[in-house]
Design a protein around this motif. Structure first.
Motif, PDB file in Angstrom:
ATOM      1  N   GLU A   1      -2.793   9.889   8.326  1.00 45.79           N
ATOM      2  CA  GLU A   1      -3.292   9.036   9.401  1.00 45.79           C
ATOM      3  C   GLU A   1      -3.621   7.635   8.903  1.00 45.79           C
ATOM      4  O   GLU A   1      -4.085   7.445   7.782  1.00 45.79           O
ATOM      5  N   VAL A   2      -3.364   6.657   9.733  1.00 49.21           N
ATOM      6  CA  VAL A   2      -3.823   5.288   9.499  1.00 49.21           C
ATOM      7  C   VAL A   2      -4.490   4.804  10.776  1.00 49.21           C
ATOM      8  O   VAL A   2      -4.212   5.301  11.872  1.00 49.21           O
ATOM      9  N   GLY A   3      -5.370   3.822  10.647  1.00 51.66           N
ATOM     10  CA  GLY A   3      -6.095   3.299  11.795  1.00 51.66           C
ATOM     11  C   GLY A   3      -5.356   2.162  12.465  1.00 51.66           C
ATOM     12  O   GLY A   3      -4.291   1.715  12.011  1.00 51.66           O
ATOM     13  N   PRO A   4      -5.914   1.635  13.547  1.00 48.19           N
ATOM     14  CA  PRO A   4      -5.236   0.579  14.312  1.00 48.19           C
ATOM     15  C   PRO A   4      -5.017  -0.704  13.524  1.00 48.19           C
ATOM     16  O   PRO A   4      -3.997  -1.380  13.701  1.00 48.19           O
TER      17      PRO A   4
ATOM     18  N   MET B   1       0.834  -1.198   0.000  1.00 47.76           N
ATOM     19  CA  MET B   1       0.000   0.000   0.000  1.00 47.76           C
ATOM     20  C   MET B   1       0.869   1.249   0.000  1.00 47.76           C
ATOM     21  O   MET B   1       1.820   1.350   0.785  1.00 47.76           O
ATOM     22  N   LEU B   2       0.533   2.201  -0.858  1.00 51.92           N
ATOM     23  CA  LEU B   2       1.248   3.478  -0.944  1.00 51.92           C
ATOM     24  C   LEU B   2       0.371   4.551  -0.315  1.00 51.92           C
ATOM     25  O   LEU B   2      -0.474   5.163  -0.979  1.00 51.92           O
ATOM     26  N   ARG B   3       0.548   4.756   0.992  1.00 50.74           N
ATOM     27  CA  ARG B   3      -0.216   5.771   1.726  1.00 50.74           C
ATOM     28  C   ARG B   3       0.603   7.054   1.708  1.00 50.74           C
ATOM     29  O   ARG B   3       1.231   7.449   2.682  1.00 50.74           O
ATOM     30  N   LEU B   4       0.633   7.679   0.524  1.00 51.87           N
ATOM     31  CA  LEU B   4       1.566   8.768   0.261  1.00 51.87           C
ATOM     32  C   LEU B   4       0.855   9.950  -0.389  1.00 51.87           C
ATOM     33  O   LEU B   4      -0.222   9.805  -0.969  1.00 51.87           O
TER      34      LEU B   4
ATOM     35  N   SER C   1      -4.543  10.404  -0.460  1.00 52.82           N
ATOM     36  CA  SER C   1      -4.129  11.017   0.805  1.00 52.82           C
ATOM     37  C   SER C   1      -5.318  11.586   1.554  1.00 52.82           C
ATOM     38  O   SER C   1      -5.218  11.904   2.744  1.00 52.82           O
ATOM     39  N   GLN C   2      -6.469  11.729   0.889  1.00 57.48           N
ATOM     40  CA  GLN C   2      -7.644  12.313   1.525  1.00 57.48           C
ATOM     41  C   GLN C   2      -8.548  11.282   2.199  1.00 57.48           C
ATOM     42  O   GLN C   2      -9.542  11.649   2.836  1.00 57.48           O
ATOM     43  N   LEU C   3      -8.220  10.011   2.080  1.00 56.14           N
ATOM     44  CA  LEU C   3      -9.035   8.986   2.720  1.00 56.14           C
ATOM     45  C   LEU C   3      -8.881   9.038   4.235  1.00 56.14           C
ATOM     46  O   LEU C   3      -7.835   9.418   4.760  1.00 56.14           O
ATOM     47  N   THR C   4      -9.919   8.622   4.934  1.00 52.00           N
ATOM     48  CA  THR C   4      -9.875   8.586   6.387  1.00 52.00           C
ATOM     49  C   THR C   4      -9.135   7.337   6.857  1.00 52.00           C
ATOM     50  O   THR C   4      -8.908   6.390   6.088  1.00 52.00           O
ATOM     51  N   ALA C   5      -8.789   7.324   8.151  1.00 48.12           N
ATOM     52  CA  ALA C   5      -8.115   6.169   8.725  1.00 48.12           C
ATOM     53  C   ALA C   5      -8.986   4.919   8.614  1.00 48.12           C
ATOM     54  O   ALA C   5      -8.491   3.817   8.350  1.00 48.12           O
TER      55      ALA C   5
ATOM     56  N   VAL D   1       3.032  -1.295   4.238  1.00 49.92           N
ATOM     57  CA  VAL D   1       2.466   0.023   4.003  1.00 49.92           C
ATOM     58  C   VAL D   1       3.607   1.026   3.952  1.00 49.92           C
ATOM     59  O   VAL D   1       4.370   1.165   4.914  1.00 49.92           O
ATOM     60  N   ILE D   2       3.775   1.687   2.813  1.00 54.67           N
ATOM     61  CA  ILE D   2       4.751   2.777   2.686  1.00 54.67           C
ATOM     62  C   ILE D   2       3.980   4.064   2.943  1.00 54.67           C
ATOM     63  O   ILE D   2       2.988   4.345   2.259  1.00 54.67           O
ATOM     64  N   CYS D   3       4.393   4.837   3.945  1.00 60.23           N
ATOM     65  CA  CYS D   3       3.542   5.941   4.379  1.00 60.23           C
ATOM     66  C   CYS D   3       4.319   7.237   4.581  1.00 60.23           C
ATOM     67  O   CYS D   3       5.541   7.239   4.740  1.00 60.23           O
ATOM     68  N   ASP D   4       3.581   8.324   4.544  1.00 59.17           N
ATOM     69  CA  ASP D   4       4.073   9.635   4.946  1.00 59.17           C
ATOM     70  C   ASP D   4       3.655   9.880   6.396  1.00 59.17           C
ATOM     71  O   ASP D   4       2.542   9.491   6.789  1.00 59.17           O
TER      72      ASP D   4
END
Length: 516
Positions: free
Chosen positions: A135-138, A81-84, A109-113, A128-131
Protein backbone atom coordinates in the motif's frame (compact mmCIF):
# COMPACT_ATOMS: atom_id res chain seq x y z
CA UNK A 1 48.72 8.35 21.44
CA UNK A 2 47.03 7.97 24.82
CA UNK A 3 43.52 7.20 25.99
CA UNK A 4 40.65 5.41 24.27
CA UNK A 5 41.43 6.11 20.63
CA UNK A 6 42.64 3.85 17.80
CA UNK A 7 43.90 6.43 15.29
CA UNK A 8 43.46 10.04 14.23
CA UNK A 9 42.21 9.31 10.73
CA UNK A 10 41.19 6.58 8.27
CA UNK A 11 44.02 4.09 7.90
CA UNK A 12 42.56 1.82 5.26
CA UNK A 13 43.31 1.85 1.56
CA UNK A 14 42.41 5.23 0.02
CA UNK A 15 39.14 5.41 -1.90
CA UNK A 16 39.51 5.82 -5.68
CA UNK A 17 38.36 9.37 -6.50
CA UNK A 18 36.04 8.08 -9.25
CA UNK A 19 33.90 5.34 -7.81
CA UNK A 20 30.46 3.88 -8.55
CA UNK A 21 29.15 1.42 -5.98
CA UNK A 22 27.16 -0.61 -8.52
CA UNK A 23 30.15 -0.96 -10.84
CA UNK A 24 32.34 -1.98 -7.90
CA UNK A 25 29.79 -4.52 -6.68
CA UNK A 26 29.64 -6.16 -10.11
CA UNK A 27 33.38 -6.27 -10.90
CA UNK A 28 33.33 -10.07 -10.81
CA UNK A 29 31.08 -10.08 -13.89
CA UNK A 30 34.24 -9.33 -15.89
CA UNK A 31 36.27 -12.07 -14.20
CA UNK A 32 33.89 -14.92 -13.30
CA UNK A 33 30.77 -14.14 -15.34
CA UNK A 34 29.14 -17.57 -14.95
CA UNK A 35 29.65 -17.83 -11.21
CA UNK A 36 26.53 -17.57 -9.04
CA UNK A 37 26.26 -14.05 -7.65
CA UNK A 38 22.89 -13.98 -5.96
CA UNK A 39 20.19 -16.44 -4.92
CA UNK A 40 16.59 -15.71 -3.96
CA UNK A 41 15.03 -18.75 -2.31
CA UNK A 42 11.24 -18.77 -2.42
CA UNK A 43 10.60 -22.14 -0.79
CA UNK A 44 13.06 -23.79 1.58
CA UNK A 45 11.87 -27.23 0.48
CA UNK A 46 11.82 -26.58 -3.28
CA UNK A 47 15.13 -25.81 -5.03
CA UNK A 48 13.27 -25.53 -8.33
CA UNK A 49 11.68 -22.29 -7.04
CA UNK A 50 15.06 -20.62 -6.46
CA UNK A 51 16.13 -17.63 -8.54
CA UNK A 52 19.80 -18.16 -9.34
CA UNK A 53 21.59 -15.15 -10.81
CA UNK A 54 25.05 -15.48 -12.32
CA UNK A 55 27.31 -12.45 -12.28
CA UNK A 56 26.77 -11.92 -16.00
CA UNK A 57 22.97 -12.24 -15.61
CA UNK A 58 22.89 -9.79 -12.74
CA UNK A 59 25.23 -7.33 -14.45
CA UNK A 60 23.12 -7.39 -17.62
CA UNK A 61 19.84 -6.98 -15.72
CA UNK A 62 21.24 -4.06 -13.72
CA UNK A 63 22.58 -2.23 -16.77
CA UNK A 64 19.39 -2.83 -18.77
CA UNK A 65 17.28 -1.62 -15.86
CA UNK A 66 19.58 1.39 -15.59
CA UNK A 67 18.81 2.14 -19.24
CA UNK A 68 15.07 1.77 -18.57
CA UNK A 69 15.31 4.21 -15.65
CA UNK A 70 17.12 6.70 -17.85
CA UNK A 71 14.32 6.29 -20.38
CA UNK A 72 11.85 7.27 -17.68
CA UNK A 73 13.71 10.55 -17.23
CA UNK A 74 15.78 9.61 -14.18
CA UNK A 75 19.27 11.02 -13.80
CA UNK A 76 21.99 11.85 -11.33
CA UNK A 77 20.82 12.77 -7.88
CA UNK A 78 17.18 11.80 -8.48
CA UNK A 79 15.67 9.85 -5.60
CA UNK A 80 14.11 6.48 -6.45
CA UNK A 81 11.98 4.78 -3.80
CA UNK A 82 11.98 0.96 -3.76
CA UNK A 83 8.60 0.03 -2.27
CA UNK A 84 9.29 -3.65 -2.76
CA UNK A 85 9.36 -6.95 -0.94
CA UNK A 86 12.44 -9.04 -0.28
CA UNK A 87 13.08 -9.85 -3.92
CA UNK A 88 15.44 -9.72 -6.85
CA UNK A 89 13.48 -6.66 -8.03
CA UNK A 90 14.78 -4.84 -4.95
CA UNK A 91 18.39 -5.92 -5.54
CA UNK A 92 18.35 -5.07 -9.25
CA UNK A 93 16.48 -1.80 -8.70
CA UNK A 94 18.93 -0.64 -6.04
CA UNK A 95 21.99 -1.39 -8.15
CA UNK A 96 20.43 0.03 -11.32
CA UNK A 97 19.56 3.35 -9.70
CA UNK A 98 23.07 3.63 -8.26
CA UNK A 99 24.51 2.67 -11.66
CA UNK A 100 23.12 5.85 -13.30
CA UNK A 101 24.01 8.06 -10.34
CA UNK A 102 20.45 8.23 -9.02
CA UNK A 103 19.80 7.70 -5.31
CA UNK A 104 17.87 4.52 -4.39
CA UNK A 105 15.79 4.51 -1.21
CA UNK A 106 14.94 0.97 -0.05
CA UNK A 107 12.00 0.98 2.38
CA UNK A 108 10.45 -1.76 4.48
CA UNK A 109 7.46 -3.64 3.11
CA UNK A 110 5.99 -3.45 6.62
CA UNK A 111 5.70 0.33 6.71
CA UNK A 112 2.25 1.88 6.63
CA UNK A 113 0.96 4.06 3.81
CA UNK A 114 1.30 7.12 6.06
CA UNK A 115 4.96 6.34 6.75
CA UNK A 116 5.63 5.86 3.05
CA UNK A 117 3.91 9.18 2.28
CA UNK A 118 6.16 10.95 4.78
CA UNK A 119 9.35 9.48 3.32
CA UNK A 120 8.33 10.08 -0.29
CA UNK A 121 7.59 13.71 0.51
CA UNK A 122 10.65 14.25 2.68
CA UNK A 123 12.96 12.84 0.00
CA UNK A 124 11.00 14.40 -2.88
CA UNK A 125 11.21 11.11 -4.75
CA UNK A 126 11.09 11.28 -8.54
CA UNK A 127 10.00 7.67 -9.05
CA UNK A 128 8.46 4.91 -6.91
CA UNK A 129 9.14 1.32 -7.98
CA UNK A 130 6.46 -0.73 -6.27
CA UNK A 131 4.87 -4.13 -5.80
CA UNK A 132 1.09 -4.21 -6.33
CA UNK A 133 0.41 -5.77 -2.93
CA UNK A 134 2.11 -2.98 -0.95
CA UNK A 135 0.00 0.00 0.00
CA UNK A 136 0.97 3.61 -0.62
CA UNK A 137 -0.87 6.75 0.46
CA UNK A 138 -2.34 9.55 -1.65
CA UNK A 139 0.78 11.71 -1.46
CA UNK A 140 2.90 8.89 -2.91
CA UNK A 141 0.32 8.04 -5.58
CA UNK A 142 0.60 11.61 -6.84
CA UNK A 143 4.22 10.92 -7.81
CA UNK A 144 5.45 8.92 -10.82
CA UNK A 145 5.14 5.20 -10.08
CA UNK A 146 5.93 2.00 -11.92
CA UNK A 147 5.32 -1.62 -11.02
CA UNK A 148 8.48 -3.69 -10.63
CA UNK A 149 7.16 -6.17 -13.21
CA UNK A 150 6.61 -3.39 -15.77
CA UNK A 151 10.10 -2.00 -15.16
CA UNK A 152 11.54 -5.49 -15.64
CA UNK A 153 9.70 -5.81 -18.96
CA UNK A 154 11.01 -2.45 -20.15
CA UNK A 155 14.50 -3.51 -19.08
CA UNK A 156 14.25 -6.76 -21.03
CA UNK A 157 14.03 -4.76 -24.26
CA UNK A 158 16.57 -2.06 -23.31
CA UNK A 159 20.15 -1.61 -24.44
CA UNK A 160 22.52 -2.06 -21.45
CA UNK A 161 23.72 1.27 -20.09
CA UNK A 162 27.28 2.02 -18.99
CA UNK A 163 27.93 2.74 -15.34
CA UNK A 164 27.91 6.45 -14.54
CA UNK A 165 31.30 8.02 -13.91
CA UNK A 166 30.44 9.13 -10.38
CA UNK A 167 32.76 10.60 -7.81
CA UNK A 168 33.30 8.64 -4.62
CA UNK A 169 31.66 11.46 -2.64
CA UNK A 170 28.55 11.67 -4.84
CA UNK A 171 25.25 10.64 -3.20
CA UNK A 172 24.88 6.86 -3.51
CA UNK A 173 21.79 5.83 -1.53
CA UNK A 174 19.41 7.05 1.15
CA UNK A 175 18.01 5.03 4.07
CA UNK A 176 15.53 6.08 6.73
CA UNK A 177 16.11 5.28 10.37
CA UNK A 178 13.23 3.69 12.27
CA UNK A 179 11.99 6.64 14.28
CA UNK A 180 10.25 6.07 17.60
CA UNK A 181 9.25 9.30 19.31
CA UNK A 182 9.76 11.45 16.20
CA UNK A 183 9.59 11.14 12.43
CA UNK A 184 12.19 8.94 10.74
CA UNK A 185 15.18 10.77 9.33
CA UNK A 186 17.03 10.08 6.12
CA UNK A 187 20.66 9.04 6.24
CA UNK A 188 22.42 9.91 2.98
CA UNK A 189 25.42 7.79 2.02
CA UNK A 190 27.97 8.35 -0.73
CA UNK A 191 29.12 5.77 -3.28
CA UNK A 192 32.31 5.44 -1.19
CA UNK A 193 30.27 3.75 1.57
CA UNK A 194 30.77 0.39 -0.14
CA UNK A 195 34.56 0.88 -0.11
CA UNK A 196 34.30 1.76 3.56
CA UNK A 197 32.85 -1.66 4.33
CA UNK A 198 36.09 -3.41 3.39
CA UNK A 199 37.57 -3.62 6.93
CA UNK A 200 34.64 -5.83 7.96
CA UNK A 201 35.48 -8.51 5.39
CA UNK A 202 38.45 -9.78 7.43
CA UNK A 203 37.61 -8.40 10.86
CA UNK A 204 34.04 -9.67 11.11
CA UNK A 205 32.70 -11.70 8.20
CA UNK A 206 35.80 -13.65 7.23
CA UNK A 207 34.48 -13.23 3.70
CA UNK A 208 36.18 -14.51 0.55
CA UNK A 209 35.29 -15.38 -3.01
CA UNK A 210 34.41 -18.99 -2.19
CA UNK A 211 31.76 -18.09 0.40
CA UNK A 212 27.98 -18.35 0.19
CA UNK A 213 26.36 -15.89 2.60
CA UNK A 214 22.74 -16.50 3.64
CA UNK A 215 21.09 -13.53 5.32
CA UNK A 216 17.88 -13.90 7.32
CA UNK A 217 16.82 -10.25 6.93
CA UNK A 218 15.23 -8.12 4.23
CA UNK A 219 17.10 -6.02 1.68
CA UNK A 220 15.52 -2.75 2.79
CA UNK A 221 17.65 -3.00 5.97
CA UNK A 222 21.26 -1.86 5.65
CA UNK A 223 22.45 -4.97 7.54
CA UNK A 224 20.94 -7.25 4.88
CA UNK A 225 21.67 -4.93 1.97
CA UNK A 226 25.34 -4.92 2.92
CA UNK A 227 26.05 -8.40 4.25
CA UNK A 228 23.49 -10.27 2.13
CA UNK A 229 24.10 -8.53 -1.21
CA UNK A 230 26.78 -5.85 -1.61
CA UNK A 231 29.59 -7.43 0.43
CA UNK A 232 29.40 -10.87 -1.23
CA UNK A 233 29.25 -9.23 -4.67
CA UNK A 234 32.21 -6.96 -3.95
CA UNK A 235 34.23 -10.02 -2.89
CA UNK A 236 33.18 -12.14 -5.88
CA UNK A 237 31.23 -14.43 -3.53
CA UNK A 238 27.55 -15.46 -3.48
CA UNK A 239 24.78 -13.76 -1.49
CA UNK A 240 21.44 -15.38 -0.68
CA UNK A 241 18.13 -14.26 0.83
CA UNK A 242 14.77 -15.91 1.47
CA UNK A 243 11.60 -14.37 0.02
CA UNK A 244 9.15 -16.71 1.77
CA UNK A 245 7.79 -16.97 5.29
CA UNK A 246 10.52 -16.66 7.91
CA UNK A 247 9.70 -19.65 10.08
CA UNK A 248 12.71 -20.64 12.28
CA UNK A 249 12.89 -24.08 10.63
CA UNK A 250 13.56 -22.42 7.28
CA UNK A 251 17.10 -21.37 8.13
CA UNK A 252 18.78 -24.73 8.87
CA UNK A 253 17.12 -26.16 5.76
CA UNK A 254 18.39 -23.33 3.57
CA UNK A 255 21.88 -23.39 5.06
CA UNK A 256 22.13 -27.07 4.18
CA UNK A 257 20.45 -26.86 0.78
CA UNK A 258 22.38 -23.81 -0.44
CA UNK A 259 25.67 -24.92 1.11
CA UNK A 260 25.91 -21.61 2.98
CA UNK A 261 29.27 -21.03 4.62
CA UNK A 262 28.24 -17.90 6.55
CA UNK A 263 24.82 -17.27 8.12
CA UNK A 264 23.83 -13.72 9.09
CA UNK A 265 20.92 -12.79 11.35
CA UNK A 266 19.88 -10.88 14.45
CA UNK A 267 20.52 -12.77 17.70
CA UNK A 268 16.81 -13.50 18.21
CA UNK A 269 16.80 -15.63 15.04
CA UNK A 270 19.57 -17.83 16.44
CA UNK A 271 17.61 -18.17 19.67
CA UNK A 272 14.46 -19.21 17.77
CA UNK A 273 16.38 -21.82 15.80
CA UNK A 274 17.71 -23.35 19.00
CA UNK A 275 14.24 -23.33 20.53
CA UNK A 276 12.26 -24.82 17.66
CA UNK A 277 14.76 -26.90 15.65
CA UNK A 278 16.72 -30.04 16.38
CA UNK A 279 20.32 -28.96 15.92
CA UNK A 280 23.62 -30.81 16.00
CA UNK A 281 27.09 -30.44 14.55
CA UNK A 282 25.97 -32.73 11.73
CA UNK A 283 23.09 -30.40 10.79
CA UNK A 284 25.14 -27.68 9.12
CA UNK A 285 28.07 -29.32 7.33
CA UNK A 286 28.84 -26.34 5.07
CA UNK A 287 28.62 -23.60 7.71
CA UNK A 288 31.88 -22.11 8.96
CA UNK A 289 30.34 -19.60 11.36
CA UNK A 290 27.46 -17.24 11.99
CA UNK A 291 27.49 -13.46 12.30
CA UNK A 292 25.09 -11.27 14.24
CA UNK A 293 24.25 -7.57 14.47
CA UNK A 294 21.26 -5.35 15.13
CA UNK A 295 20.91 -6.12 18.84
CA UNK A 296 23.13 -7.31 21.69
CA UNK A 297 24.44 -10.85 21.34
CA UNK A 298 24.39 -12.46 24.77
CA UNK A 299 27.25 -14.72 25.80
CA UNK A 300 24.88 -17.51 26.84
CA UNK A 301 23.38 -17.59 23.32
CA UNK A 302 26.87 -17.82 21.78
CA UNK A 303 27.71 -20.75 24.05
CA UNK A 304 24.36 -22.47 23.46
CA UNK A 305 24.75 -22.16 19.68
CA UNK A 306 28.28 -23.55 19.86
CA UNK A 307 27.18 -26.43 22.09
CA UNK A 308 24.36 -27.31 19.68
CA UNK A 309 26.15 -26.81 16.35
CA UNK A 310 29.89 -26.67 16.94
CA UNK A 311 30.03 -23.21 15.32
CA UNK A 312 30.63 -19.77 16.80
CA UNK A 313 28.64 -16.59 16.24
CA UNK A 314 30.64 -13.39 15.76
CA UNK A 315 29.10 -10.06 16.65
CA UNK A 316 29.35 -6.59 15.11
CA UNK A 317 28.24 -3.20 16.36
CA UNK A 318 27.28 -0.23 14.23
CA UNK A 319 24.51 2.10 13.10
CA UNK A 320 22.83 3.32 9.92
CA UNK A 321 25.15 6.32 9.76
CA UNK A 322 28.39 4.31 9.73
CA UNK A 323 27.49 0.65 9.16
CA UNK A 324 29.37 -1.84 11.35
CA UNK A 325 32.71 -0.55 12.60
CA UNK A 326 33.30 -2.62 15.74
CA UNK A 327 33.36 -6.40 15.45
CA UNK A 328 34.69 -9.72 16.64
CA UNK A 329 37.09 -11.31 14.13
CA UNK A 330 36.10 -14.87 13.12
CA UNK A 331 38.94 -16.70 14.84
CA UNK A 332 38.22 -19.04 17.70
CA UNK A 333 36.08 -18.41 20.77
CA UNK A 334 34.55 -14.90 20.88
CA UNK A 335 35.31 -12.84 23.96
CA UNK A 336 32.14 -12.67 26.12
CA UNK A 337 30.58 -9.34 27.03
CA UNK A 338 31.86 -7.35 24.07
CA UNK A 339 31.03 -7.05 20.34
CA UNK A 340 34.75 -6.75 19.62
CA UNK A 341 37.27 -4.08 18.72
CA UNK A 342 37.27 -1.27 16.14
CA UNK A 343 38.05 -2.79 12.76
CA UNK A 344 41.56 -2.27 11.46
CA UNK A 345 41.94 0.98 9.55
CA UNK A 346 39.13 2.74 11.37
CA UNK A 347 39.73 5.77 13.58
CA UNK A 348 37.49 5.36 16.62
CA UNK A 349 37.62 7.32 19.87
CA UNK A 350 35.65 7.50 23.08
CA UNK A 351 35.01 11.15 23.88
CA UNK A 352 33.60 12.72 27.05
CA UNK A 353 29.81 12.25 27.09
CA UNK A 354 28.97 15.94 27.38
CA UNK A 355 31.61 17.80 25.37
CA UNK A 356 35.23 17.85 24.25
CA UNK A 357 37.44 16.01 21.75
CA UNK A 358 40.12 14.66 24.06
CA UNK A 359 39.58 10.87 24.41
CA UNK A 360 38.69 9.50 27.81
CA UNK A 361 40.98 7.02 29.54
CA UNK A 362 40.82 3.25 29.08
CA UNK A 363 38.13 1.86 31.34
CA UNK A 364 36.23 5.15 31.49
CA UNK A 365 32.78 5.54 29.91
CA UNK A 366 32.63 7.80 26.88
CA UNK A 367 30.61 8.34 23.75
CA UNK A 368 31.80 6.45 20.67
CA UNK A 369 32.99 8.65 17.83
CA UNK A 370 34.24 7.93 14.30
CA UNK A 371 36.60 10.19 12.36
CA UNK A 372 35.04 12.07 9.47
CA UNK A 373 37.68 10.63 7.10
CA UNK A 374 36.07 7.16 7.31
CA UNK A 375 34.58 6.46 3.85
CA UNK A 376 31.65 4.53 5.28
CA UNK A 377 30.46 7.56 7.23
CA UNK A 378 27.30 9.16 5.88
CA UNK A 379 27.30 12.42 3.93
CA UNK A 380 24.74 13.74 6.39
CA UNK A 381 21.09 13.73 7.42
CA UNK A 382 18.72 14.45 4.56
CA UNK A 383 16.93 17.80 4.81
CA UNK A 384 18.28 18.40 8.30
CA UNK A 385 21.05 21.00 7.82
CA UNK A 386 20.86 22.11 11.44
CA UNK A 387 21.42 18.65 12.88
CA UNK A 388 25.13 18.51 13.61
CA UNK A 389 26.57 15.36 15.17
CA UNK A 390 30.22 16.40 14.85
CA UNK A 391 32.73 17.60 17.38
CA UNK A 392 35.55 18.89 15.29
CA UNK A 393 36.57 16.00 13.03
CA UNK A 394 34.68 13.39 15.04
CA UNK A 395 31.19 12.09 14.29
CA UNK A 396 29.59 11.45 17.67
CA UNK A 397 27.42 8.33 17.50
CA UNK A 398 25.47 8.77 20.73
CA UNK A 399 26.48 5.27 21.90
CA UNK A 400 28.11 5.09 25.31
CA UNK A 401 30.86 2.54 25.83
CA UNK A 402 34.05 1.66 27.64
CA UNK A 403 37.26 0.62 25.87
CA UNK A 404 39.43 -1.77 27.86
CA UNK A 405 43.22 -1.83 27.70
CA UNK A 406 43.10 -4.51 24.97
CA UNK A 407 40.98 -2.26 22.76
CA UNK A 408 37.72 -4.17 23.21
CA UNK A 409 34.53 -2.13 23.35
CA UNK A 410 31.92 -2.65 26.08
CA UNK A 411 28.68 -0.84 25.14
CA UNK A 412 26.75 0.95 27.90
CA UNK A 413 23.64 1.96 25.96
CA UNK A 414 22.59 5.09 24.12
CA UNK A 415 23.50 8.47 25.55
CA UNK A 416 19.83 9.48 25.21
CA UNK A 417 18.75 6.28 27.02
CA UNK A 418 20.91 7.01 30.04
CA UNK A 419 18.69 8.41 32.77
CA UNK A 420 19.11 10.10 36.10
CA UNK A 421 17.61 8.30 39.08
CA UNK A 422 18.12 9.66 42.61
CA UNK A 423 20.68 12.04 41.11
CA UNK A 424 22.75 9.20 39.58
CA UNK A 425 23.33 8.57 35.88
CA UNK A 426 22.15 5.02 35.16
CA UNK A 427 22.62 2.89 32.03
CA UNK A 428 19.73 0.49 31.30
CA UNK A 429 22.11 -1.88 29.51
CA UNK A 430 24.08 -2.55 32.70
CA UNK A 431 20.89 -3.37 34.60
CA UNK A 432 19.56 -5.57 31.82
CA UNK A 433 22.78 -7.58 31.78
CA UNK A 434 22.50 -8.14 35.52
CA UNK A 435 18.87 -9.32 35.28
CA UNK A 436 19.62 -11.60 32.34
CA UNK A 437 22.16 -13.42 34.48
CA UNK A 438 19.18 -14.91 36.36
CA UNK A 439 18.76 -18.50 35.11
CA UNK A 440 14.98 -18.07 34.75
CA UNK A 441 15.20 -14.88 32.66
CA UNK A 442 15.22 -15.11 28.87
CA UNK A 443 15.34 -11.36 28.16
CA UNK A 444 15.05 -8.10 30.06
CA UNK A 445 14.63 -4.44 29.19
CA UNK A 446 14.75 -1.48 31.54
CA UNK A 447 13.32 2.02 31.10
CA UNK A 448 12.76 5.03 33.32
CA UNK A 449 9.11 5.95 33.86
CA UNK A 450 7.57 8.87 35.73
CA UNK A 451 5.94 7.49 38.88
CA UNK A 452 4.65 10.94 39.79
CA UNK A 453 5.44 14.44 38.54
CA UNK A 454 9.16 15.01 38.77
CA UNK A 455 9.96 11.55 40.13
CA UNK A 456 11.31 8.78 37.88
CA UNK A 457 11.75 5.13 38.75
CA UNK A 458 13.29 2.21 36.90
CA UNK A 459 10.86 -0.36 35.51
CA UNK A 460 12.08 -3.73 34.27
CA UNK A 461 10.22 -5.75 31.65
CA UNK A 462 11.20 -9.39 31.91
CA UNK A 463 10.55 -12.34 29.57
CA UNK A 464 10.73 -15.58 31.60
CA UNK A 465 12.68 -18.52 30.22
CA UNK A 466 10.54 -21.36 28.87
CA UNK A 467 8.80 -23.15 31.73
CA UNK A 468 10.35 -20.91 34.40
CA UNK A 469 8.49 -19.49 37.39
CA UNK A 470 9.26 -15.87 38.21
CA UNK A 471 7.86 -13.13 40.41
CA UNK A 472 8.78 -9.55 41.18
CA UNK A 473 10.06 -10.28 44.69
CA UNK A 474 12.58 -12.90 43.54
CA UNK A 475 13.75 -10.68 40.69
CA UNK A 476 14.22 -7.74 43.03
CA UNK A 477 16.18 -9.88 45.50
CA UNK A 478 18.39 -11.16 42.69
CA UNK A 479 19.02 -7.65 41.33
CA UNK A 480 20.04 -6.36 44.78
CA UNK A 481 22.86 -8.92 44.90
CA UNK A 482 24.36 -7.53 41.70
CA UNK A 483 23.48 -3.85 41.54
CA UNK A 484 23.79 -0.77 43.71
CA UNK A 485 20.53 0.23 45.34
CA UNK A 486 20.00 3.19 43.00
CA UNK A 487 20.40 0.89 39.97
CA UNK A 488 17.87 -1.67 41.17
CA UNK A 489 14.48 -1.45 39.41
CA UNK A 490 11.59 -0.49 41.63
CA UNK A 491 8.97 -2.11 39.42
CA UNK A 492 8.88 -5.37 37.44
CA UNK A 493 6.54 -6.52 34.69
CA UNK A 494 6.54 -10.06 33.29
CA UNK A 495 5.82 -10.06 29.55
CA UNK A 496 5.64 -12.71 26.83
CA UNK A 497 7.95 -10.77 24.49
CA UNK A 498 9.70 -7.43 24.20
CA UNK A 499 8.47 -5.02 21.50
CA UNK A 500 10.89 -4.88 18.60
CA UNK A 501 11.06 -3.34 15.16
CA UNK A 502 10.78 -5.53 12.06
CA UNK A 503 14.59 -5.73 12.12
CA UNK A 504 14.70 -6.95 15.72
CA UNK A 505 15.69 -3.75 17.53
CA UNK A 506 14.24 -3.10 20.97
CA UNK A 507 11.59 -0.35 21.06
CA UNK A 508 12.10 1.38 24.40
CA UNK A 509 9.55 4.07 23.57
CA UNK A 510 6.79 1.45 23.40
CA UNK A 511 7.88 0.01 26.73
CA UNK A 512 7.53 3.42 28.37
CA UNK A 513 3.93 3.54 27.18
CA UNK A 514 2.95 0.25 28.83
CA UNK A 515 1.11 0.37 32.13
CA UNK A 516 1.43 -2.24 34.88
Amino acid sequence: MTGAITAEGWGGEPVPPRFNLAAHALMAARVTPEKTAFIVAHDAADPAADEIWSYSDLDLAVRRTASALTGLGLGRGDRVMLRLGNSSHCAVGFLAAAAIGAVPIPVSSQLTAAEIDFMAGDADVRLVICDPGLEVGPATRSRPMILASELAERARLAVPAPFADTAADDPGYLVYTSGTTRSPKGVLHAHRALWGRRPAYADWLGLGATDIVLHAGSLNWTYTLGVGLLDPLACGATGAIHAGHHDPAVWPKLIDRLGATIFAAVPSVYRQILKYCEMSSDSLPSLRHGVAAGETLRADLVEAWYTATGRWIYEAFGMSEISTYISMPPAGRPRPGTPGRPQRGRAVALLPPEDGVRPVAFGEAGVLAVHRSDPSLMIGYWNRPDENSFRGDWFVTGDLAVMDSDGYIHPCGRLDDVVKVMGYRVSPVEIEAALEAHPAVAEAAVVAVEARPGVSILRAFVVPAAGAMLDADSLSAFARTRLAAYKTPKDYMLVDALPRTANGKLQRARLRQLSP
